[in-house]
Design an enzyme around this catalytic site. Sequence first.
Site, mmCIF file in Angstrom:
data_model
loop_
_atom_site.group_PDB
_atom_site.id
_atom_site.type_symbol
_atom_site.label_atom_id
_atom_site.label_comp_id
_atom_site.label_asym_id
_atom_site.label_seq_id
_atom_site.Cartn_x
_atom_site.Cartn_y
_atom_site.Cartn_z
ATOM 1 N N TYR A 13 -0.543 4.550 13.444
ATOM 2 C CA TYR A 13 -2.235 4.792 13.209
ATOM 3 C C TYR A 13 -2.875 4.626 14.263
ATOM 4 C CZ TYR A 13 0.002 6.894 8.766
ATOM 5 O OH TYR A 13 0.698 7.559 8.146
ATOM 6 N N PRO A 72 0.752 -1.291 -0.032
ATOM 7 C CA PRO A 72 0.093 0.022 0.079
ATOM 8 C C PRO A 72 0.986 1.328 0.128
ATOM 9 C CG PRO A 72 0.095 -1.062 2.240
ATOM 10 C CD PRO A 72 0.761 -2.058 1.227
ATOM 11 N N MET A 73 0.578 2.103 -0.846
ATOM 12 C CA MET A 73 1.247 3.439 -1.252
ATOM 13 C C MET A 73 0.372 4.528 -1.119
ATOM 14 S SD MET A 73 4.533 2.229 -3.467
ATOM 15 C CE MET A 73 3.309 0.983 -4.387
#
Length: 375
Positions: free
Chosen positions: A184, A35-36
Amino acid sequence: MTVAPTDATGRAAEVLSRPVALNGLTVPNRIVMAPMTRQFSPGGVPGEDVVSYYARRAAAGVGLIVTEGTYVDHPSAGISDRIPRFHGEEQLAGWAKVAEAVHAAGGRIVPQLWHVGMVREQGQPPFPEAPAVGPSGLRLDGAEGGKEMTQADIDDVVAAFAKAAADAERIGFDGVELHGAHGYLIDQFLWAGTNRRTDAYGGDPVARTRFAVEVVQAVRAAVSPGFPVVFRFSQWKTNHYGARLAETPEELEAILTPLATAGVDAFHASTRRYWLPEFDGSDLNLAGWTRKLTGRPAITVGSVGLDGEFGRAFLGEGAELRGIDDLLDRLERDEFDMVAVGRAVLQDPEWAAKVLAGRFDELTSYDAASLTSLS
């Protein structure tokens, strides 16, 4: 710079082309697109450029695509109106087109479901009025700056993850990944540096897993039994690279076991350099330890194919190529099951096809300008 052919040339296809099962999903090979975040979805809606971006990499042989982080349906989940959201009719319609295009190209795809927690600053879009929320209202540096989550807040966020997972299955995705890494929200509960709660969600490492466990359980209950649930976690946090959830394998096992029991089908162990050992006395990296301790499939990640960790890309720095012989060695001895590739696949949509065909002489070093590429 190019990498001269090595002994990897003849065996890359053999090692990387083996199928792998994640619960009820069979992935055709061991290559994962990491994921980017790119911020190319105005209004949180993935458009046709995003569709082609993912489909192109699936067509080139990436076995499993993990999308960029996409916000769950909670007003405090995000920090940008250009990062995609996984809620709303227009947003989900865009994501359905992404999944359809990836499948047409022969790939598999899961969305990464995300809540940023205390990384959020007051007034940031997409919902400027929403406060930053976290387990204790503390930022990664320990400063106060937001709201400590009440039980009602926790329940709302857990429900938002579950709804997003159900929507992912409904619109045609192959599984989901829960973003529990890099400081996060889910990771803020896991880490003692940001979780100072004295109720059931705080305390020792096992108690600090309760929020993550409830998210996993709710997601698991919202989707079909064979629908894969992947959990991404890390020791390090954004701009806090020395942070650690676990100092020993025993501490790591105490954290991961409740998550596996709750219904995690595979773990995505995020490191900055995959070749570094995680604990003294063993060559195993974080993914290797995760597989050993949980028995679940594990995905490794961290500067694959490149000599230089990803954080330098945000400073505008590139990275030279690095061979993958040691990566293939580790895969052959089943240290981990899959390998996620970030910048190298961002730089070159054909990276997987070239590596699987042994065309290492066609690979090029990483140019940080690729972070803004739409291709």
